[in-house]
Design a protein around this motif. Structure first.
Motif, short mmCIF file in Angstrom:
data_model
loop_
_atom_site.label_atom_id
_atom_site.label_comp_id
_atom_site.label_asym_id
_atom_site.label_seq_id
_atom_site.Cartn_x
_atom_site.Cartn_y
_atom_site.Cartn_z
N PRO A 1 11.62 -30.56 38.72
CA PRO A 1 11.52 -29.33 39.54
C PRO A 1 10.66 -29.45 40.79
CG PRO A 1 10.08 -29.17 37.64
CD PRO A 1 10.83 -30.46 37.48
N LEU A 2 10.23 -30.65 41.19
CA LEU A 2 9.36 -30.79 42.36
C LEU A 2 10.04 -30.19 43.59
CD1 LEU A 2 6.64 -32.01 43.30
CD2 LEU A 2 7.93 -34.03 44.01
N GLN A 3 9.33 -29.27 44.27
CA GLN A 3 9.88 -28.57 45.43
C GLN A 3 9.13 -28.86 46.72
OE1 GLN A 3 9.94 -24.39 44.49
NE2 GLN A 3 11.03 -24.69 42.54
N SER A 4 7.85 -29.17 46.62
CA SER A 4 7.03 -29.34 47.82
C SER A 4 6.13 -30.56 47.64
CB SER A 4 6.19 -28.08 48.07
OG SER A 4 5.29 -28.28 49.14
N MET A 5 6.00 -31.35 48.73
CA MET A 5 5.18 -32.54 48.68
C MET A 5 4.38 -32.67 49.97
SD MET A 5 6.41 -36.51 48.10
CE MET A 5 7.45 -36.03 46.71
N ILE A 6 3.07 -32.91 49.83
CA ILE A 6 2.21 -33.16 50.98
C ILE A 6 1.65 -34.57 50.84
CG2 ILE A 6 0.14 -32.46 52.23
CD1 ILE A 6 0.56 -29.64 51.24
N ILE A 7 1.86 -35.40 51.84
CA ILE A 7 1.44 -36.79 51.82
C ILE A 7 0.37 -37.00 52.88
CG2 ILE A 7 2.16 -39.18 52.14
CD1 ILE A 7 4.94 -38.39 51.22
N THR A 8 -0.78 -37.51 52.46
CA THR A 8 -1.89 -37.76 53.37
C THR A 8 -1.84 -39.21 53.86
OG1 THR A 8 -3.28 -36.14 52.25
CG2 THR A 8 -4.40 -37.77 53.62
N GLY A 9 -1.96 -39.40 55.18
CA GLY A 9 -2.01 -40.75 55.74
C GLY A 9 -0.65 -41.26 56.21
N TYR A 10 -0.68 -42.47 56.75
CA TYR A 10 0.52 -43.10 57.30
C TYR A 10 0.60 -44.54 56.79
CZ TYR A 10 3.79 -45.14 60.63
OH TYR A 10 4.86 -45.80 61.18
N HIS A 11 1.83 -45.01 56.59
CA HIS A 11 2.07 -46.38 56.12
C HIS A 11 3.31 -46.90 56.84
CE1 HIS A 11 2.63 -49.82 53.46
NE2 HIS A 11 1.47 -49.53 52.86
#
Length: 639
Positions: free
Chosen positions: A576-586
């Motif tokens: 059910p994952l609806q929203s994702m916040i990712i910190t940083g860059y790769h």
């Protein structure tokens, strides 16, 4: 809250003659418009009209376009003094006319803006144009020469059928209102001038207090009857003048939230603030549901409690809801928010306990180590965990350590929201004597049965200095507790913890209900786990804290196998994952593994990137274009 459908009827309230209407055939002229006004004011208003003409010349002759330009002219954001309204979306919806476009916020009518252009006549003229489209009425920054109380009352009496929020600002040293402010409250709550009103806010610059009044504070007949009984005790309890008594009755019916700032207090202001807070906490008259104390030190909290315990105000004890000598305070107070400049001094820790605030459902404690760095080893937040909090649902702390976990689980078993929120810039926790470990994080995520929201924004502590894969370590530890006894987490935020795709997939395997997830990408510049590098690892200023991570790609080990296992596990019912916040860059964000990873979550509709350097913005923009091309329903943003 939806506004009533009763049509607006413009009637004059029974107010003092100096700001009452003269009659239908004689329009109101407040003192600010009397003949003794400065002659330059007419030119000022004429200049404003000329400016409107110049603005309209820049647009086509279409009246709707001109109307948009005029409305956008005064629809500006309110000042950042805790007066920006957190209105629900439905109450801040656009006006019926779809042609109205307002930048930055819902339509706001700022009375001071128009008063500076043409006195009250300008306000009345613009009111006729915009009254059906305005949602927020802001009354501040009136001209110095304005008869403030009269003009405010006249402005409110004009009638605002669709306004849901009102902001008033004025200065006074007294906790009791004057005759003008009492009349404003009557107009807002008891007249048909505001049929859609939800709440209004009164900001007193001196003594730095904000009061929020909710029109629908009491929702049941029982609550209204209780308020009526309390109001009957006001004359004997506080013995105020008749005018002030009216306002205490008004507070009893409508006062919802109080914000008090404790900084810059001289002797007179200190007494005023302590007296006000004592009345809020020790009597049933004010009884706000939410209390926020800003810029507070421990000595301020102790002084308020001592004032109540000793009955320093001389209140009649027979009428008090909370008797001196008893610990219980603030019955009815549900939300307490403390912005502390110190958490500990030489006398005591934080004197906040379940014995004093038995009805609290939410406690937020903020603290900046930059202002106070004297917290001793083993400090347990004073009296916070001396007895069980039966009603506590939400807790936010500035730091957390392993020794606190057992106390929290024992004395706050019904928590639904737990947030560890250090001050910005202090996420490493080096300013505090203790820190949080992986094992404690797992306990919090698995042993609080009612927990739905877990937010950890501080770094973790490690017992080893060798490079580790923290994401795998957390996922492995999460596997051990029995699945049947775990809480059904809906939000998990760990923006300071590095995780690759394999770690995330393993973690969500053991947390099947998570709908919102926040984590940090692996550090692509971390020290590699090689024998040559182990002797040159960077160390934290605090022994054993923030051990270095392993430098590896974004996918993680055995990505193909783990991806396949996850897809098979959720083949029948997607995660059910609806929203994702990712910190940083790769740099690996531009590989095909990203689309494969996101494809494991069909319900994902929001993806945001945080803490992105300026030079990486273009790269994220390119990535966003590619991802939205593959999935048009996915919203990608940089925050």
């Amino acid at each position: 809250m939806s506004g009533t459908e009763t049509p607006h009827v413009a009637v004059a309230m029974p107010l003092p003659t100096e700001y009452g209407f003269a009659g239908d055939d004689q329009p109101y002229h407040p003192p600010s418009e009397q003949p003794h006004q400065h002659e330059g004011e007419a030119n000022l208003f004429e200049t404003a009209e000329n400016m409107h003409g110049q603005d309209n010349a820049m647009f086509p002759s279409d009246p709707s376009v001109q109307y948009q330009a005029q409305l956008a002219r005064h629809a500006t954001m309110l000042r950042d003094r805790n007066l920006i309204f957190n209105a629900r979306r439905e109450s801040m919806a656009p006006a019926e006319s779809s042609d109205v476009v307002v930048e930055n916020c819902a339509p706001v009518f700022e009375v001071g803006y128009w008063m500076n252009f043409g006195n009250f006549s300008s306000v009345r003229q613009q009111h006729e144009t915009y009254k059906n489209h305005v949602r927020t009425l802001s009354v501040w920054n009136l001209p110095v020469e304005s008869a403030y109380g009269a003009d405010v009352a006249a402005c409110l009496n004009l009638g605002w059928p669709n306004v849901t929020h009102v902001s008033l600002e004025y200065s006074t040293w007294e906790p009791e209102p004057n005759r003008y402010s009492i009349s404003w409250h009557k107009i807002l709550c008891d007249s048909p001038a505001f049929p859609s009103l939800i709440d209004y806010r009164v900001w007193q610059m001196l003594p730095a207090r904000l009061e929020v009044f909710s029109i629908h504070k009491f929702k049941t007949v029982q609550e209204r009857n209780q308020a009526t009984d309390i109001i009957a005790q006001v004359p004997d309890l506080l013995a105020p003048t008749p005018a002030v008594q009216q306002f205490y009755e008004h507070r009893c019916r409508y006062l919802e939230h109080v914000v008090m700032s404790m900084d810059s207090m001289n002797k007179a202001e200190t007494y005023t603030k302590y007296k006000y807070l004592a009345l809020v906490l020790a009597t049933p008259v004010m009884a706000p549901r939410t209390l926020t104390i800003v810029n507070s030190r421990l000595k301020h909290i102790r002084a308020i409690l001592n004032c109540i315990d000793r009955n320093a105000l001389g209140l009649p004890t027979t009428q008090l809801q909370y008797q001196p000598g008893k610990l219980e305070l603030g019955r009815g107070l549900q939300h307490l928010h403390l912005k502390m400049t110190s958490l500990y001094d030489e006398l005591t820790g934080l004197p906040i306990s379940a014995a004093r605030f038995p009805d609290l459902t939410s406690l937020i404690i903020e603290h900046s180590p930059a202002l106070d760095n004297s917290l001793p080893d083993g400090e347990k937040f004073g009296q916070l965990w001396e007895m069980r909090w039966a009603s506590m649902k939400r807790l936010q702390l500035p730091f957390f350590s392993d020794q606190h976990a057992a106390l929290l689980i024992k004395f706050m078993p019904n928590l639904e929201i737990l947030s560890i929120m250090p001050a910005v810039g202090f996420e490493s926790g080096d300013e505090y004597p203790d820190a949080l470990s992986v094992s404690t994080l797992i306990k919090l995520a698995t042993q609080l049965q009612m927990l739905r929201h877990l937010e950890i924004r501080s770094m973790l502590r490690f017992k080893v200095k060798k490079p580790i894969n923290l994401g795998d370590l957390i996922a492995l530890a999460m596997k051990k507790p029995p699945a049947a006894s775990r809480p059904d987490l809906k939000l998990l935020a760990m923006p300071c913890i590095n995780m690759d795709f394999v770690s995330v997939v393993k973690l969500l395997t053991h947390l099947p209900g998570v709908e919102q997830l926040e984590f940090q990408l692996p550090d692509q510049y971390a020290v590699a786990a090689t024998p040559a590098s182990k002797n040159n690892l960077p160390t934290s200023p605090v022994e054993g804290r923030n051990a270095p991570a392993i430098a590896h790609n974004l996918e993680g080990r055995n990505w193909a196998d783990e991806k396949k296992k996850f897809a098979e596990l959720y083949a029948d019912k997607p995660h059910p994952l609806q929203s994702m916040i990712i910190t940083g860059y790769h740099t690996d964000l531009h590989s095909t593994a990203v689309s494969e990873f996101l494809g494991l979550f069909p319900d994902l509709d929001s993806l945001a990137f945080a803490s992105i350097n300026r030079e990486d913005h273009d790269n994220i923009d390119q990535l966003a274009g590619a991802l939205t091309a593959l999935n048009p329903d996915l919203e990608v943003a940089i925050i």
